[in-house]
Write a protein that holds these residues in place. Structure first.
Motif: not given
Length: 104
Positions: A14-30
């Motif tokens: 769970c921690y690794a999954f949450k930490l992986a979210g920080y590495f998603v580029p901002a342009r992807t979430l746009d």
């Protein structure tokens, strides 16, 4: 397998999954499609957990009146946009009072 090994493995995962979210580029979430999925996914997961807890007992489906009545009262409270704590308390009180009334 030892229960604590499973618990620790779940914590690390769970921690690794949450930490992986920080590495998603901002342009992807746009992108609008991604943003919509990200916004609705927690709601869908919570709804699935509520339904499973309402109609399941271990590996069996159980349709008992007080539990389903509590679910219905909670659903109405959500529909009426009640605060989360009011939703939980109303659903729990409904189920508890019905269990007390029918003796189950």
């Amino acid at each position: 397998m030892n229960t604590w090994v499973l618990v620790l493995g779940t914590v690390v995962g769970c921690y690794a999954f949450k930490l992986a979210g920080y590495f998603v580029p901002a342009r992807t979430l746009d992108r609008p499609q991604v943003r919509r999925v990200v916004e609705l996914l927690p709601v869908a997961l919570l709804a699935a957990l509520v339904v499973v807890e309402a109609v399941a007992d271990g590996r069996r489906l159980v349709f008992d009146g007080p539990r389903l009545a509590g679910l219905a009262v909670g659903a109405v409270a959500v529909w009426r946009r009640a605060p989360f704590l009011v939703v939980v308390l109303a659903a729990a009180a409904t189920a508890a009072l019905l269990r007390l009334a029918i003796g189950g």
